[in-house]
Design a protein around this motif. Structure first.
Motif, PDB file in Angstrom:
ATOM      1  N   ILE A 213       0.833  -1.200   0.000  1.00  0.00           N
ATOM      2  CA  ILE A 213       0.000   0.000   0.000  1.00  0.00           C
ATOM      3  C   ILE A 213       0.870   1.255   0.000  1.00  0.00           C
ATOM      4  O   ILE A 213       0.627   2.189  -0.748  1.00  0.00           O
ATOM      5  CB  ILE A 213      -0.931   0.003   1.232  1.00  0.00           C
ATOM      6  CG1 ILE A 213      -1.875  -1.197   1.191  1.00  0.00           C
ATOM      7  CG2 ILE A 213      -1.723   1.307   1.315  1.00  0.00           C
ATOM      8  CD1 ILE A 213      -2.638  -1.406   2.479  1.00  0.00           C
ATOM      9  N   GLN A 214       1.858   1.241   0.864  1.00  0.00           N
ATOM     10  CA  GLN A 214       2.762   2.390   0.941  1.00  0.00           C
ATOM     11  C   GLN A 214       4.160   1.892   1.294  1.00  0.00           C
ATOM     12  O   GLN A 214       4.322   0.932   2.053  1.00  0.00           O
ATOM     13  CB  GLN A 214       2.288   3.410   1.970  1.00  0.00           C
ATOM     14  CG  GLN A 214       2.997   4.760   1.862  1.00  0.00           C
ATOM     15  CD  GLN A 214       2.285   5.829   2.679  1.00  0.00           C
ATOM     16  OE1 GLN A 214       2.438   5.872   3.888  1.00  0.00           O
ATOM     17  NE2 GLN A 214       1.518   6.683   2.016  1.00  0.00           N
ATOM     18  N   MET A 215       5.169   2.565   0.735  1.00  0.00           N
ATOM     19  CA  MET A 215       6.551   2.132   0.913  1.00  0.00           C
ATOM     20  C   MET A 215       7.456   3.341   1.053  1.00  0.00           C
ATOM     21  O   MET A 215       7.267   4.348   0.360  1.00  0.00           O
ATOM     22  CB  MET A 215       6.985   1.279  -0.285  1.00  0.00           C
ATOM     23  CG  MET A 215       8.358   0.673  -0.186  1.00  0.00           C
ATOM     24  SD  MET A 215       8.619  -0.478  -1.583  1.00  0.00           S
ATOM     25  CE  MET A 215      10.248  -1.083  -1.184  1.00  0.00           C
ATOM     26  N   GLN A 216       8.422   3.241   1.967  1.00  0.00           N
ATOM     27  CA  GLN A 216       9.423   4.292   2.162  1.00  0.00           C
ATOM     28  C   GLN A 216      10.810   3.685   1.963  1.00  0.00           C
ATOM     29  O   GLN A 216      11.104   2.613   2.507  1.00  0.00           O
ATOM     30  CB  GLN A 216       9.350   4.900   3.566  1.00  0.00           C
ATOM     31  CG  GLN A 216       8.022   5.557   3.913  1.00  0.00           C
ATOM     32  CD  GLN A 216       7.014   4.566   4.466  1.00  0.00           C
ATOM     33  OE1 GLN A 216       7.373   3.627   5.166  1.00  0.00           O
ATOM     34  NE2 GLN A 216       5.743   4.769   4.145  1.00  0.00           N
ATOM     35  N   ASN A 217      11.640   4.372   1.220  1.00  0.00           N
ATOM     36  CA  ASN A 217      13.029   3.974   1.025  1.00  0.00           C
ATOM     37  C   ASN A 217      13.940   5.103   1.485  1.00  0.00           C
ATOM     38  O   ASN A 217      13.768   6.251   1.062  1.00  0.00           O
ATOM     39  CB  ASN A 217      13.322   3.673  -0.455  1.00  0.00           C
ATOM     40  CG  ASN A 217      12.613   2.432  -0.948  1.00  0.00           C
ATOM     41  OD1 ASN A 217      12.396   1.488  -0.188  1.00  0.00           O
ATOM     42  ND2 ASN A 217      12.244   2.421  -2.214  1.00  0.00           N
ATOM     43  N   GLY A 259      29.667  -5.398   3.368  1.00  0.00           N
ATOM     44  CA  GLY A 259      29.109  -4.969   4.637  1.00  0.00           C
ATOM     45  C   GLY A 259      28.724  -3.505   4.743  1.00  0.00           C
ATOM     46  O   GLY A 259      28.383  -3.039   5.831  1.00  0.00           O
ATOM     47  N   GLN A 260      28.723  -2.768   3.637  1.00  0.00           N
ATOM     48  CA  GLN A 260      28.303  -1.367   3.672  1.00  0.00           C
ATOM     49  C   GLN A 260      26.775  -1.284   3.656  1.00  0.00           C
ATOM     50  O   GLN A 260      26.128  -1.792   2.729  1.00  0.00           O
ATOM     51  CB  GLN A 260      28.862  -0.603   2.468  1.00  0.00           C
ATOM     52  CG  GLN A 260      28.310   0.806   2.285  1.00  0.00           C
ATOM     53  CD  GLN A 260      28.657   1.744   3.415  1.00  0.00           C
ATOM     54  OE1 GLN A 260      29.828   1.851   3.783  1.00  0.00           O
ATOM     55  NE2 GLN A 260      27.674   2.436   3.967  1.00  0.00           N
ATOM     56  N   LEU A 261      26.181  -0.655   4.673  1.00  0.00           N
ATOM     57  CA  LEU A 261      24.739  -0.447   4.676  1.00  0.00           C
ATOM     58  C   LEU A 261      24.383   0.547   3.574  1.00  0.00           C
ATOM     59  O   LEU A 261      24.964   1.635   3.495  1.00  0.00           O
ATOM     60  CB  LEU A 261      24.279   0.076   6.033  1.00  0.00           C
ATOM     61  CG  LEU A 261      22.769   0.233   6.231  1.00  0.00           C
ATOM     62  CD1 LEU A 261      22.063  -1.111   6.157  1.00  0.00           C
ATOM     63  CD2 LEU A 261      22.473   0.918   7.573  1.00  0.00           C
ATOM     64  N   LEU A 262      23.425   0.173   2.732  1.00  0.00           N
ATOM     65  CA  LEU A 262      23.094   0.962   1.548  1.00  0.00           C
ATOM     66  C   LEU A 262      21.747   1.668   1.654  1.00  0.00           C
ATOM     67  O   LEU A 262      21.609   2.832   1.296  1.00  0.00           O
ATOM     68  CB  LEU A 262      23.084   0.062   0.308  1.00  0.00           C
ATOM     69  CG  LEU A 262      24.362  -0.717   0.007  1.00  0.00           C
ATOM     70  CD1 LEU A 262      24.113  -1.695  -1.132  1.00  0.00           C
ATOM     71  CD2 LEU A 262      25.502   0.229  -0.324  1.00  0.00           C
ATOM     72  N   MET A 263      20.726   0.953   2.121  1.00  0.00           N
ATOM     73  CA  MET A 263      19.362   1.491   2.116  1.00  0.00           C
ATOM     74  C   MET A 263      18.538   0.805   3.189  1.00  0.00           C
ATOM     75  O   MET A 263      18.776  -0.362   3.526  1.00  0.00           O
ATOM     76  CB  MET A 263      18.724   1.284   0.738  1.00  0.00           C
ATOM     77  CG  MET A 263      17.305   1.819   0.589  1.00  0.00           C
ATOM     78  SD  MET A 263      16.689   1.722  -1.131  1.00  0.00           S
ATOM     79  CE  MET A 263      17.575   3.101  -1.884  1.00  0.00           C
ATOM     80  N   ILE A 264      17.575   1.548   3.740  1.00  0.00           N
ATOM     81  CA  ILE A 264      16.594   1.022   4.680  1.00  0.00           C
ATOM     82  C   ILE A 264      15.223   1.229   4.055  1.00  0.00           C
ATOM     83  O   ILE A 264      14.896   2.336   3.600  1.00  0.00           O
ATOM     84  CB  ILE A 264      16.674   1.747   6.037  1.00  0.00           C
ATOM     85  CG1 ILE A 264      18.061   1.599   6.650  1.00  0.00           C
ATOM     86  CG2 ILE A 264      15.601   1.226   6.984  1.00  0.00           C
ATOM     87  CD1 ILE A 264      18.327   2.582   7.771  1.00  0.00           C
ATOM     88  N   SER A 265      14.417   0.196   4.009  1.00  0.00           N
ATOM     89  CA  SER A 265      13.108   0.261   3.383  1.00  0.00           C
ATOM     90  C   SER A 265      12.034  -0.210   4.344  1.00  0.00           C
ATOM     91  O   SER A 265      12.242  -1.171   5.094  1.00  0.00           O
ATOM     92  CB  SER A 265      13.093  -0.606   2.120  1.00  0.00           C
ATOM     93  OG  SER A 265      11.828  -0.565   1.481  1.00  0.00           O
ATOM     94  N   ASN A 266      10.895   0.483   4.341  1.00  0.00           N
ATOM     95  CA  ASN A 266       9.756   0.087   5.160  1.00  0.00           C
ATOM     96  C   ASN A 266       8.503   0.133   4.298  1.00  0.00           C
ATOM     97  O   ASN A 266       8.335   1.052   3.498  1.00  0.00           O
ATOM     98  CB  ASN A 266       9.569   1.035   6.348  1.00  0.00           C
ATOM     99  CG  ASN A 266      10.705   0.955   7.344  1.00  0.00           C
ATOM    100  OD1 ASN A 266      10.744   0.082   8.188  1.00  0.00           O
ATOM    101  ND2 ASN A 266      11.658   1.878   7.240  1.00  0.00           N
ATOM    102  N   GLN A 267       7.635  -0.840   4.482  1.00  0.00           N
ATOM    103  CA  GLN A 267       6.375  -0.801   3.754  1.00  0.00           C
ATOM    104  C   GLN A 267       5.255  -1.375   4.587  1.00  0.00           C
ATOM    105  O   GLN A 267       5.479  -2.150   5.534  1.00  0.00           O
ATOM    106  CB  GLN A 267       6.479  -1.547   2.423  1.00  0.00           C
ATOM    107  CG  GLN A 267       6.713  -3.030   2.512  1.00  0.00           C
ATOM    108  CD  GLN A 267       6.672  -3.687   1.132  1.00  0.00           C
ATOM    109  OE1 GLN A 267       5.589  -4.068   0.639  1.00  0.00           O
ATOM    110  NE2 GLN A 267       7.832  -3.816   0.502  1.00  0.00           N
ATOM    111  N   MET A 268       4.037  -0.964   4.252  1.00  0.00           N
ATOM    112  CA  MET A 268       2.820  -1.549   4.815  1.00  0.00           C
ATOM    113  C   MET A 268       2.079  -2.201   3.653  1.00  0.00           C
ATOM    114  O   MET A 268       1.947  -1.606   2.573  1.00  0.00           O
ATOM    115  CB  MET A 268       1.950  -0.485   5.483  1.00  0.00           C
ATOM    116  CG  MET A 268       0.674  -1.045   6.101  1.00  0.00           C
ATOM    117  SD  MET A 268       0.962  -2.258   7.426  1.00  0.00           S
ATOM    118  CE  MET A 268       1.561  -1.187   8.729  1.00  0.00           C
TER     119      MET A 268
END
Length: 272
Positions: A213-217, A259-268
């Motif tokens: 429904i919705q996603m944040q990157n 091991g480099q953190l690149l992106m954080i993503s959250n979605q519902m």
């Protein structure tokens, strides 16, 4: 501006055709290469297309910091019209909106923030899981008609989590790379972070499909750090805090192989 590397499948699928003399109004083609089904484009591709619309705009500056996308309907195979608009420009941060229309209906709306990164003191990031390498993990291969069409564009290996089984928690560790070994950049990364299976697959033996429904990157690496990942597989750790009442959340952390953190993503998402 984002380079067109049309020898790669993703770049061919992200080509934009200007509809007027500005760089605010575009047409793109939804192809089954990046669809779940012919009537529903892959959310990762949609997000990458929204990014490319802004990166291709004449007023674009800086790099993507964060984006939030609302999926109000499925983009079917065929043409989609894209409108990009600069909402507010600050000293070091620009706020953009991208709308995608199909058959005169608003289907997708995304808000993107571009900014000028700077050194600002201590840097802290979570560590990548100590996972088995891709070559020692479980390969995931497309199995039509049950798997989405876009899976054919990637190689994937599952390092933790067993789908269609009750796992201790709805967590999975996934290695992924473009099947044509496209070097990683922001459009590629944006598309990949939507690749993990629905969290419902890891809490029930029954097939329960999900729909975002919705996603944040949120981008946490520089373009140089993303490019340094090359064409090697990246690690996606996906988990959920809540699966209830027909909805679930999904968090994805993405790391390069070193091991480099690149992106954080959250979605519902909603599920059946």
């Amino acid at each position: 501006m984002t380079a067109d590397r049309t020898e790669f499948a993703l770049d061919r699928a992200l080509q934009l055709q200007a509809l007027d003399d500005s760089t605010s109004h575009w047409r793109a083609g939804v192809t089954t290469d990046y669809c779940n089904t012919p009537k529903a484009a892959f959310g990762g591709w949609i997000n990458a297309l929204a990014y490319r619309a802004i990166a291709s705009h004449s007023d674009s500056r800086g790099t993507l910091q964060t984006m939030q996308t609302s999926f109000m309907g499925g983009l079917a195979e065929g043409d989609v019209t894209i409108k990009a608009r600069l909402l507010v420009s600050r000293r070091a941060t620009d706020f953009w909106r991208v709308d995608m229309m199909q058959n005169d209906a608003l289907m997708v709306s995304a808000q993107l923030v571009f900014g000028l990164p700077r050194k600002s003191g201590p840097e802290v990031q979570i560590a990548m899981p100590e996972a088995a390498p891709a070559e020692e993990s479980q390969p995931l291969e497309p199995a039509p008609p049950l798997t989405p069409l876009w899976m054919g564009q990637y190689r994937q290996w599952l390092a933790r989590g067993t789908p269609f089984r009750v796992n201790p928690r709805p967590e999975s560790w996934l290695w992924i790379q473009d099947r044509d070994e496209r070097p990683l950049d922001l459009p590629g990364l944006i598309a990949m972070v939507d690749a993990p299976m629905p969290r419902t697959f890891f809490v029930d033996s029954q097939l329960r499909m999900g729909s975002t429904i919705q996603m944040q990157n949120h981008v946490v690496a520089t373009p140089e750090q993303i490019a340094a990942a090359g064409a090697k597989p990246i690690m996606l750790r996906a988990d959920s805090s809540s699966i209830a009442n027909g909805f679930y959340d999904q968090r994805v952390d993405a790391w390069s192989a070193d091991g480099q953190l690149l992106m954080i993503s959250n979605q519902m998402a909603a599920h059946r």
